[in-house]
Design a protein around this motif. Structure first.
Motif, PDB file in Angstrom:
ATOM      1  N   LEU A  73     -76.585  65.827  93.434  1.00  0.00           N
ATOM      2  CA  LEU A  73     -75.622  66.492  94.277  1.00  0.00           C
ATOM      3  C   LEU A  73     -76.110  66.290  95.818  1.00  0.00           C
ATOM      4  O   LEU A  73     -75.403  67.021  96.556  1.00  0.00           O
ATOM      5  CB  LEU A  73     -75.462  67.999  94.098  1.00  0.00           C
ATOM      6  CG  LEU A  73     -75.219  68.431  92.592  1.00  0.00           C
ATOM      7  CD1 LEU A  73     -75.097  69.902  92.389  1.00  0.00           C
ATOM      8  CD2 LEU A  73     -73.896  67.585  92.285  1.00  0.00           C
ATOM      9  N   ALA A  74     -77.170  65.461  95.940  1.00  0.00           N
ATOM     10  CA  ALA A  74     -77.748  65.490  97.367  1.00  0.00           C
ATOM     11  C   ALA A  74     -76.608  64.807  98.543  1.00  0.00           C
ATOM     12  O   ALA A  74     -76.375  65.740  99.707  1.00  0.00           O
ATOM     13  CB  ALA A  74     -78.826  64.570  97.508  1.00  0.00           C
ATOM     14  N   PRO A  75     -75.838  63.777  98.308  1.00  0.00           N
ATOM     15  CA  PRO A  75     -74.993  63.503  99.131  1.00  0.00           C
ATOM     16  C   PRO A  75     -73.767  64.612  99.487  1.00  0.00           C
ATOM     17  O   PRO A  75     -73.216  64.739 100.516  1.00  0.00           O
ATOM     18  CB  PRO A  75     -74.283  62.300  98.333  1.00  0.00           C
ATOM     19  CG  PRO A  75     -75.064  61.838  97.467  1.00  0.00           C
ATOM     20  CD  PRO A  75     -75.891  63.015  96.857  1.00  0.00           C
ATOM     21  N   LEU A 103     -71.586  58.200  98.602  1.00  0.00           N
ATOM     22  CA  LEU A 103     -70.399  59.349  98.334  1.00  0.00           C
ATOM     23  C   LEU A 103     -69.786  58.923  97.059  1.00  0.00           C
ATOM     24  O   LEU A 103     -69.586  60.069  96.166  1.00  0.00           O
ATOM     25  CB  LEU A 103     -69.504  59.507  99.638  1.00  0.00           C
ATOM     26  CG  LEU A 103     -68.856  60.904  99.445  1.00  0.00           C
ATOM     27  CD1 LEU A 103     -69.742  62.002  99.170  1.00  0.00           C
ATOM     28  CD2 LEU A 103     -67.942  61.187 100.632  1.00  0.00           C
ATOM     29  N   THR A 104     -69.486  57.885  96.790  1.00  0.00           N
ATOM     30  CA  THR A 104     -68.393  57.379  95.787  1.00  0.00           C
ATOM     31  C   THR A 104     -69.446  57.545  94.291  1.00  0.00           C
ATOM     32  O   THR A 104     -68.956  58.084  93.135  1.00  0.00           O
ATOM     33  CB  THR A 104     -67.900  55.911  95.754  1.00  0.00           C
ATOM     34  OG1 THR A 104     -67.262  55.780  97.021  1.00  0.00           O
ATOM     35  CG2 THR A 104     -67.305  55.659  94.466  1.00  0.00           C
ATOM     36  N   CYS A 116     -72.019  59.410  93.686  1.00  0.00           N
ATOM     37  CA  CYS A 116     -72.118  60.965  93.610  1.00  0.00           C
ATOM     38  C   CYS A 116     -71.281  61.473  92.747  1.00  0.00           C
ATOM     39  O   CYS A 116     -71.251  62.300  91.958  1.00  0.00           O
ATOM     40  CB  CYS A 116     -72.525  61.528  94.908  1.00  0.00           C
ATOM     41  SG  CYS A 116     -72.840  63.226  94.924  1.00  0.00           S
ATOM     42  N   LEU A 117     -69.836  61.427  93.203  1.00  0.00           N
ATOM     43  CA  LEU A 117     -68.656  61.930  92.782  1.00  0.00           C
ATOM     44  C   LEU A 117     -68.625  61.237  91.487  1.00  0.00           C
ATOM     45  O   LEU A 117     -68.274  62.075  90.475  1.00  0.00           O
ATOM     46  CB  LEU A 117     -67.532  61.654  93.668  1.00  0.00           C
ATOM     47  CG  LEU A 117     -66.385  62.578  93.179  1.00  0.00           C
ATOM     48  CD1 LEU A 117     -66.636  64.256  93.208  1.00  0.00           C
ATOM     49  CD2 LEU A 117     -65.052  62.227  94.052  1.00  0.00           C
ATOM     50  N   GLU A 118     -68.781  60.095  91.179  1.00  0.00           N
ATOM     51  CA  GLU A 118     -68.519  59.592  89.942  1.00  0.00           C
ATOM     52  C   GLU A 118     -69.538  60.044  89.028  1.00  0.00           C
ATOM     53  O   GLU A 118     -69.334  60.289  87.815  1.00  0.00           O
ATOM     54  CB  GLU A 118     -68.666  57.771  90.061  1.00  0.00           C
ATOM     55  CG  GLU A 118     -67.359  57.174  90.478  1.00  0.00           C
ATOM     56  CD  GLU A 118     -67.822  55.900  90.730  1.00  0.00           C
ATOM     57  OE1 GLU A 118     -68.733  55.447  90.465  1.00  0.00           O
ATOM     58  OE2 GLU A 118     -66.757  55.103  91.106  1.00  0.00           O
ATOM     59  N   ASP A 119     -70.827  60.203  89.233  1.00  0.00           N
ATOM     60  CA  ASP A 119     -71.765  60.658  88.387  1.00  0.00           C
ATOM     61  C   ASP A 119     -71.430  62.260  88.202  1.00  0.00           C
ATOM     62  O   ASP A 119     -71.677  62.694  87.039  1.00  0.00           O
ATOM     63  CB  ASP A 119     -73.298  60.685  89.192  1.00  0.00           C
ATOM     64  CG  ASP A 119     -73.690  59.078  89.316  1.00  0.00           C
ATOM     65  OD1 ASP A 119     -72.949  58.341  88.824  1.00  0.00           O
ATOM     66  OD2 ASP A 119     -74.607  59.048  90.006  1.00  0.00           O
ATOM     67  N   VAL A 120     -71.152  63.048  89.145  1.00  0.00           N
ATOM     68  CA  VAL A 120     -70.786  64.269  88.880  1.00  0.00           C
ATOM     69  C   VAL A 120     -69.723  64.483  87.847  1.00  0.00           C
ATOM     70  O   VAL A 120     -69.486  65.314  87.094  1.00  0.00           O
ATOM     71  CB  VAL A 120     -70.367  65.175  90.093  1.00  0.00           C
ATOM     72  CG1 VAL A 120     -69.852  66.568  89.845  1.00  0.00           C
ATOM     73  CG2 VAL A 120     -71.344  65.345  91.080  1.00  0.00           C
ATOM     74  N   TYR A 121     -68.667  63.471  87.726  1.00  0.00           N
ATOM     75  CA  TYR A 121     -67.495  63.505  87.064  1.00  0.00           C
ATOM     76  C   TYR A 121     -68.116  63.142  85.535  1.00  0.00           C
ATOM     77  O   TYR A 121     -67.572  63.657  84.529  1.00  0.00           O
ATOM     78  CB  TYR A 121     -66.514  62.288  87.538  1.00  0.00           C
ATOM     79  CG  TYR A 121     -65.354  62.206  86.573  1.00  0.00           C
ATOM     80  CD1 TYR A 121     -64.281  63.021  86.437  1.00  0.00           C
ATOM     81  CD2 TYR A 121     -65.486  61.135  85.660  1.00  0.00           C
ATOM     82  CE1 TYR A 121     -63.108  62.798  85.653  1.00  0.00           C
ATOM     83  CE2 TYR A 121     -64.381  60.921  84.540  1.00  0.00           C
ATOM     84  CZ  TYR A 121     -63.227  61.792  84.552  1.00  0.00           C
ATOM     85  OH  TYR A 121     -62.250  61.413  84.009  1.00  0.00           O
ATOM     86  N   LYS A 122     -68.940  62.177  85.388  1.00  0.00           N
ATOM     87  CA  LYS A 122     -69.523  62.053  84.124  1.00  0.00           C
ATOM     88  C   LYS A 122     -70.343  63.098  83.497  1.00  0.00           C
ATOM     89  O   LYS A 122     -69.952  63.322  82.405  1.00  0.00           O
ATOM     90  CB  LYS A 122     -70.295  60.752  84.379  1.00  0.00           C
ATOM     91  CG  LYS A 122     -69.613  59.396  84.692  1.00  0.00           C
ATOM     92  CD  LYS A 122     -70.655  58.412  84.897  1.00  0.00           C
ATOM     93  CE  LYS A 122     -70.125  57.078  85.722  1.00  0.00           C
ATOM     94  NZ  LYS A 122     -71.093  56.081  86.005  1.00  0.00           N
ATOM     95  N   VAL A 123     -70.906  63.766  84.410  1.00  0.00           N
ATOM     96  CA  VAL A 123     -71.896  64.786  83.728  1.00  0.00           C
ATOM     97  C   VAL A 123     -70.835  66.033  83.428  1.00  0.00           C
ATOM     98  O   VAL A 123     -71.058  66.563  82.194  1.00  0.00           O
ATOM     99  CB  VAL A 123     -72.875  65.136  84.855  1.00  0.00           C
ATOM    100  CG1 VAL A 123     -73.535  66.512  84.313  1.00  0.00           C
ATOM    101  CG2 VAL A 123     -73.797  64.238  84.854  1.00  0.00           C
TER     102      VAL A 123
END
Length: 1284
Positions: free
Chosen positions: A640-642, A669-670, A672-679
């Motif tokens: 979540l750093a970005p 930023l892209t 980060c958001l994609e990783d958060v979505y996957k998790v």
């Protein structure tokens, strides 16, 4: 590349290449056509080869009519059927046979060998053809059955599996003879035995012969054949095979190896061409003190292969050392660079692979302990034979031999070309050999003194010296580091095996694999841990396990099947999430592994990305659950750093600089958001630590969501899904707190830093950069207000996707509770302002804004269950009590109180089924109803509040008539088309009913009734006149409601409204002068509807009202009224549609006259109306276009006011936009003048907006011309019916 492909194509068409392949691979020296050319008749040749005594009438034409190329012979005949060449045995029960399939010219012929006739046993074996395969006129290989006596006919060959094929005759009628079975038997007997049945005197022999004929003839040449052995490569091998026909397979192998060694020795001693190899061989053997025992043929064969491979390696090194690459020719750039001399061809690689396979099979695998590596019997039949032979001949010198072969192979692998061949096929065997040499308990260390003993004594000893073990240890480290790490992981896992025995089925036979020894499993675990802890170790582990399922580089269906195997991915994730026992601490393991886990999200390989992402998601969630603090430190914070960088903190940003400085890049930023979505969304396994960490960045995600809602970005759906997932998975109090924080109604949380703002990226994403400082306070305030308004709308849009949950209703009720503070005076009831939150007044405005947008967005659907309705009523009653206490009740508050009491009565009257829990939730109403009963000035409301209080307190057991009447009224008025209410018996009851429904005195006057009177019908004349009177009511809401009611009556073709059109026209015209927008907008709507219903009567009067008369000031209207009338005319024109052309002349005349008005605003308004009219007229514009064009040109060139010139140019834009491609036809006469006029404006006009409008007009014109010149291709079929 194209030139290379053309060259290869030319090479492929060279017949000499294919002729050489046919000769070298299949022994085709001459073809039948050449034999015919030299004078040998093919027919005679074929007859002689088959049987010289048969009649020539049996045979058909042998050669095809076309000239067969050697390429066709190779690709269509020899290569497809290469696997059936050789000796075969038919599967016909107790009777044997021998079939030899050979290549004969353009044919592949299957010859059945028959023994010589008794008693001529010394004669040669007889043969007859059973089938043949040839190339025919269609350049396609065809199979023909040769069985029977009527010539060749169609057949078929099917390769069932390895070393087995079947033949089938498709025309069995050719096998029959005219004389029936008796003639067939006599012919078969003559061919098989060379005699007749009468010549056989023994009765038992006759029965046996007859039984064989019956048994064999039923197959009709539809047989299955099994391979006996491969075609012999030399006469000596054929003799050896013939001599050992009755020997065991082990003996055959030993004799073959011995024979090959003798042939090699003979070649080295006698052939002069082999002298360089002999010298190189002696030089290599001098470096290694290997023992060669004459009685051990297997070990001698292995050592000879190792020596030859080492010679090959040495020769390749020397060739490369003397190689000088030629200079590239710049004139031929397509020419590929010359290959180095140590490059092996495909056939050479196959030869080396065969040699290596023999070395590993005979020199390593037999000496491995049980459970170490894959057993030979599970690999192939040949390997099983080798295992039996070597185990039978195994000696106590196994450890030493294993050490010699392993080191020799590692020495061979020092050359890159040989290394790839060795590691590709035999890496697992090398790994198993080194592990056994190093870690097996049976491998005892010998003292270095043993080197001085004799070679024979050393071979009898077991174990390795310390130096040898150190060399093996270093070799193992180098081997593990050099090979592709996923292969290392896979081989270590295979070598480690499982804790239980594994049962495999091979060829229908069940085989039990031995369990790996404990020391091997333990050591493989250590090695796997070391591989995992290295850089990119996690990725190597995942690839080693996942790609083993078929999701490798090749991909295909196996890759898709592996991607669907989610259980394997979860197993890998559990392995990664568990800290190995070899690690010193869990923190050290997390510190090294977690960054690699996060890198798995960014795998770009499409074939394995799905699997890697699932492994990474499951691993992250498992690690966060098992070790929450370490998981947050090494996983969630970097993840979540970005987003954390986007939030406002107390620290001064270090990276902030000039305007436009990028703080967080688009890619960062892209990702980060994609990783958060996957998790979160894909993983869908919420935990308390994950939700807590995600809560800190929810403001940043919401700000990003609001920004993407204003434009086009691929991040919008991701932000929305993450926000919805968090709100759904969080506890209701947490979700409500987050919503209030996002709305600005709760304690302040970190929001987007005031110095930063989101900006669109180049790749469709978003980046965070430093924004420009706004010096103007008004502009800054406007920007802040518009941003808050947009955030409110985005929050309402987000809540609209949560219709199934009660979150939207709960948030609406929380906002209503916040409005309760507005009901009384501030000095009596202070407004609680949250610490560090918004100012008191600003917070009140934000609350009102949220309530308004939620009401507009959801309507009555915002309350989704009974509990929310009860809470809503309690909040409303509480606000009414505050107003009554401070005596600040107004009309709106009275209506909301009536509505709340009506809802209570409806619920108590049976509108919904109330449970005991619902009545418990209603208990807070009791003190509020008691307070209303004591403070409200209206006795009817007091009595109704008292009755409602009693009904709620008794849980509906006691209910008065007034409560039932109020409930009936509320539910009846809920449905617009419900039954009419019956007249109340008492006037005061009617007042209570009206009050419970929320009707104010204003609404009663608008309906034409008074309190205590009967409700009148909407269609009654008296009601219509009451509504007209209300249209002149001094109260603005009443007047506007009356005007809208009259407009609705006109739309519904009400008889009273239709009969009083003149009166309605005067009413609307009078209210058109009103200064309140609520009133004159209602009048504009009414006039447009009236002119739509009666265009012929109303539209001329409206035109007369719009234009200015030159006769005095009586007809002159003020500018505002005339502009309002212009809006009426425009709405009427749009409503008329195609009928607008009927009123074209009066409308254009009036608008053209308006362009000459003395007021510039009126001129601009007339031009705008003229443009809208021209856009609607289309082809009906006709000859008037010249007048319009002349007027526009005059205004553009002579008008001083920039606003009027803008309107004139805008007319051209609307005209072109409305006509589209038809503009080239309608404006054909004036199009050139318009183009020149627009160019004149761009070059001469000083107003920027006028120039901008001109550029827009030219853009429309350019688009029209382009579509005309380059029409869009339409993929459609056209069917034309031709005349008869």
């Amino acid at each position: 590349m194209a030139a290379t492909c053309r060259k290869f194509q030319q090479i492929l068409n060279t017949d000499t290449i294919w002729r050489r392949r046919c000769r070298e691979e299949y022994g085709v020296t001459e073809n039948l056509r050449r034999l015919e050319m030299v004078g040998v008749a093919c027919r005679d040749l074929y007859i002689k080869r088959i049987n010289p005594r048969v009649k020539s009438g049996r045979f058909v034409k042998l050669l095809p009519d076309y000239e067969s190329k050697d390429r066709d012979v190779y690709t269509r005949l020899l290569h497809p059927y290469r696997n059936i060449l050789g000796l075969w045995q038919p599967d016909i029960g107790p009777y044997g046979g021998l079939l030899n399939v050979v290549v004969d010219g353009l044919f592949i012929i299957g010859w059945m060998y028959l023994p010589p006739h008794d008693p001529r046993v010394n004669d040669a074996m007889r043969c007859k053809p059973l089938f043949r395969i040839h190339l025919w006129e269609k350049n396609k290989a065809e199979v023909e059955c040769m069985y029977g006596h009527k010539g060749s006919h169609k057949g078929d060959i099917q390769i069932v599996k390895k070393d087995e094929f079947s033949t089938k005759c498709n025309q069995t009628d050719f096998h029959r003879m005219a004389g029936g079975r008796q003639e067939e038997f006599r012919t078969w007997l003559a061919e098989e035995w060379g005699r007749t049945l009468e010549d056989i005197f023994h009765e038992h022999m006759q029965e046996l012969i007859l039984m064989k004929f019956i048994y064999t003839s039923q197959y009709d040449n539809c047989l299955t054949y099994r391979r006996i052995y491969l075609p012999p490569s030399s006469p000596e091998d054929l003799i050896a095979c013939a001599q050992t026909a009755q020997s065991s397979r082990e003996e055959v192998l030993l004799q073959t190896l011995s024979h090959n060694l003798c042939v090699l020795e003979q070649k080295l001693q006698q052939d002069a061409d082999w002298a360089p190899l002999k010298q190189l061989r002696e030089r290599v053997m001098s470096r290694f003190a290997w023992s060669a025992r004459p009685e051990d043929a297997v070990w001698n064969f292995v050592t000879e292969l190792l020596v030859l491979l080492l010679c090959l390696k040495q020769e390749m090194i020397e060739l490369l050392a003397h190689f000088t690459p030629p200079k590239p020719n710049p004139k031929t750039p397509e020419c590929a660079p010359a290959l180095p001399p140590d490059a092996l061809s495909i056939s050479q690689q196959k030869t080396v692979q065969s040699a290596l396979q023999f070395v590993v099979t005979l020199g390593i695998c037999p000496y491995l302990l049980p459970g170490v590596g894959t057993p030979l019997r599970c690999r192939s039949d040949f390997a099983a034979t080798v295992e039996k032979m070597v185990h039978r001949l195994a000696s106590p010198r196994g450890i030493l031999r294993l050490h010699i072969v392993t080191l020799a192979l590692l020495e061979i692998a020092h050359h890159p070309s040989l290394e790839s061949l060795l590691h590709t096929r035999h890496f697992g065997d090398l790994l198993a050999s080194l592990c056994q040499l190093l870690y097996s308990p049976n491998t005892c260390q010998r003292s270095s003194v043993s080197v001085e003993v004799s070679q024979e004594d050393r071979e009898r000893q077991k174990g390795l010296t310390v130096a040898e073990q150190q060399g093996c240890h270093q070799a193992l480290r180098n081997l593990l580091d050099q090979v592709y790490q996923p292969i290392v992981i896979k081989e270590l896992l295979i070598l480690q095996g499982g804790a239980k025995q594994v049962v495999s089925v091979t060829g229908g036979e069940t085989k039990t694999l031995p369990q790996a020894p404990a020391w091997l499993r333990r050591r493989c675990g250590h090695l796997l841990t070391e591989r995992l802890m290295k850089p990119q170790g996690v990725q190597a582990v995942v690839r080693g396990i996942v790609e083993g399922a078929g999701a490798g580089i090749a991909g295909g269906q196996s890759a898709e099947a592996a991607a669907a195997d989610w259980r394997k991915c979860d197993t890998v994730a559990r392995i990664l999430a568990s800290c190995p026992q070899q690690c010193l601490s869990v923190g050290d393991y997390y510190r090294q592994v977690c960054p690699q886990v996060l890198e798995l999200f960014h795998i770009k390989d499409k074939l394995t990305a799905h699997q890697f992402q699932r492994v990474a998601t499951t691993t992250l969630l498992s690690m966060v659950k098992e070790q929450p603090e370490l998981g947050e430190e090494y996983l969630l914070r970097p993840l979540l750093a970005p987003l954390i960088c986007c939030l406002d903190t107390t620290e001064t940003p270090e990276r902030s600089g000039q305007m436009g400085t990028v703080i967080v890049g688009e890619l960062e930023l892209t990702r980060c958001l994609e990783d958060v979505y996957k998790v979160c969304v894909v993983g869908n396994d919420p935990s308390s630590r994950l939700l807590e960490s995600l809560k800190t960045v929810i403001p940043a995600i919401f700000s990003l969501y609001c920004f993407t809602q204003r434009g086009v970005s691929h991040l919008r759906s991701g932000c929305q899904e993450v926000l919805l997932w968090f709100l759904q998975k969080s506890e209701p109090p947490v979700a409500m707190l987050v919503l209030k924080q996002l709305a600005g109604l709760a304690q302040s949380i970190p929001v987007l830093h005031p110095l930063y703002h989101f900006a669109a990226g180049d790749e469709g994403g978003v980046k965070l950069s430093v924004k420009e400082a706004v010096s103007d306070e008004d502009e800054a305030l406007y920007e802040k207000v518009s941003l808050e308004q947009w955030r409110t709308e985005c929050l309402a849009q987000l809540l609209s996707y949560l219709q199934e949950s009660s979150l939207a209703g709960d948030f609406f009720i929380e906002c209503l509770k916040g409005l309760t503070c507005l009901a009384g005076k501030k000095d009596v009831m202070p407004v609680p302002s949250p610490a560090d939150g918004l100012p008191e007044q600003e917070q009140q405005l934000v609350t009102l804004q949220h309530v308004a947008i939620l009401c507009e967005k959801f309507g009555h659907f915002v309350l989704s269950n009974t509990a929310q309705v009860i809470e809503f009523v309690i909040t409303t009653l509480e606000r009414s009590c505050v107003n009554l206490t401070h005596k600040t009740e107004e009309t709106v508050e009275a209506q909301t109180l009536s509505m709340a009491m009506g809802l209570i009565a409806a619920m108590l009257g049976g509108a919904v089924h109330l449970t005991s829990a619902d009545f418990d939730a209603m208990k807070p109403m009791l003190p509020r109803l008691e307070q209303i009963m004591a403070l409200h000035p209206d006795p009817v409301v007091q009595e109704l509040a008292s009755d409602l209080r009693i009904t709620v307190a008794t849980h509906g057991a006691f209910s008065t008539k007034k409560v039932a009447m109020a409930a009936h009224t509320t539910m009846a008025n809920q449905n617009k088309f419900g039954d009419k209410l019956t007249e109340p018996s008492q006037p005061e009851e009617a007042d209570a009913v009206s009050c419970s429904h929320g009707q104010s005195p204003t609404s009663l006057r608008l309906a034409g009734t008074k309190p205590g009177n009967k409700l009148s019908s909407d269609n009654s004349p008296s009601n219509f006149h009451h509504i007209l009177q209300a249209a002149f009511d001094p109260e603005v809401p009443t007047r506007a409601a009356a005007l809208r009611t009259v407009t609705q009556m006109v739309q519904q073709r009400n008889p009273d409204a239709l009969g009083n059109q003149e009166k309605l026209l005067s009413v609307f015209l009078e209210n058109l002068k009103h200064e309140d927008s609520f009133v004159y907008l209602s009048s504009i709507q009414g006039l447009s509807v009236l002119s739509d219903v009666y265009p012929a009567q109303i539209l001329p009067q409206l035109l007369d009202e719009y234009q200015t008369s030159s006769q005095g000031a009586g007809k002159t209207r003020c500018v505002e009224t005339r502009m309002k009338m212009g809006e009426v005319l425009m709405r009427s024109t749009r409503a008329l549609g195609e009928l607008a052309s009927h009123f074209r002349d009066p409308l254009i005349r009036v608008f053209l006259m308006g362009t000459r008005d003395s007021d510039s605003t009126m001129r601009a308004s007339s031009l705008s109306n003229l443009g809208e009219l021209c856009q609607c007229l289309d082809f009906a514009l006709g000859s008037v276009v010249h007048e319009v064009t002349a007027c526009l040109a005059a205004i553009v060139k002579t008008e001083r006011e920039a606003e009027v010139r803008r309107a004139a140019v805008h007319v051209i834009t609307l005209l072109l936009r409305g006509l589209g491609e038809k503009a080239l036809q309608v404006l054909s006469d004036v199009l050139r003048d318009l183009y020149r006029l627009l160019k004149y404006v761009i070059e001469t006009d000083g107003d920027e907006l006028v120039v901008l409008h001109a550029q827009l007009s030219l853009g429309e014109l350019d688009h029209i011309v382009r579509r005309f010149l380059f029409p869009q291709e339409k993929l459609q079929k056209k069917i034309v019916i031709l005349p008869e």
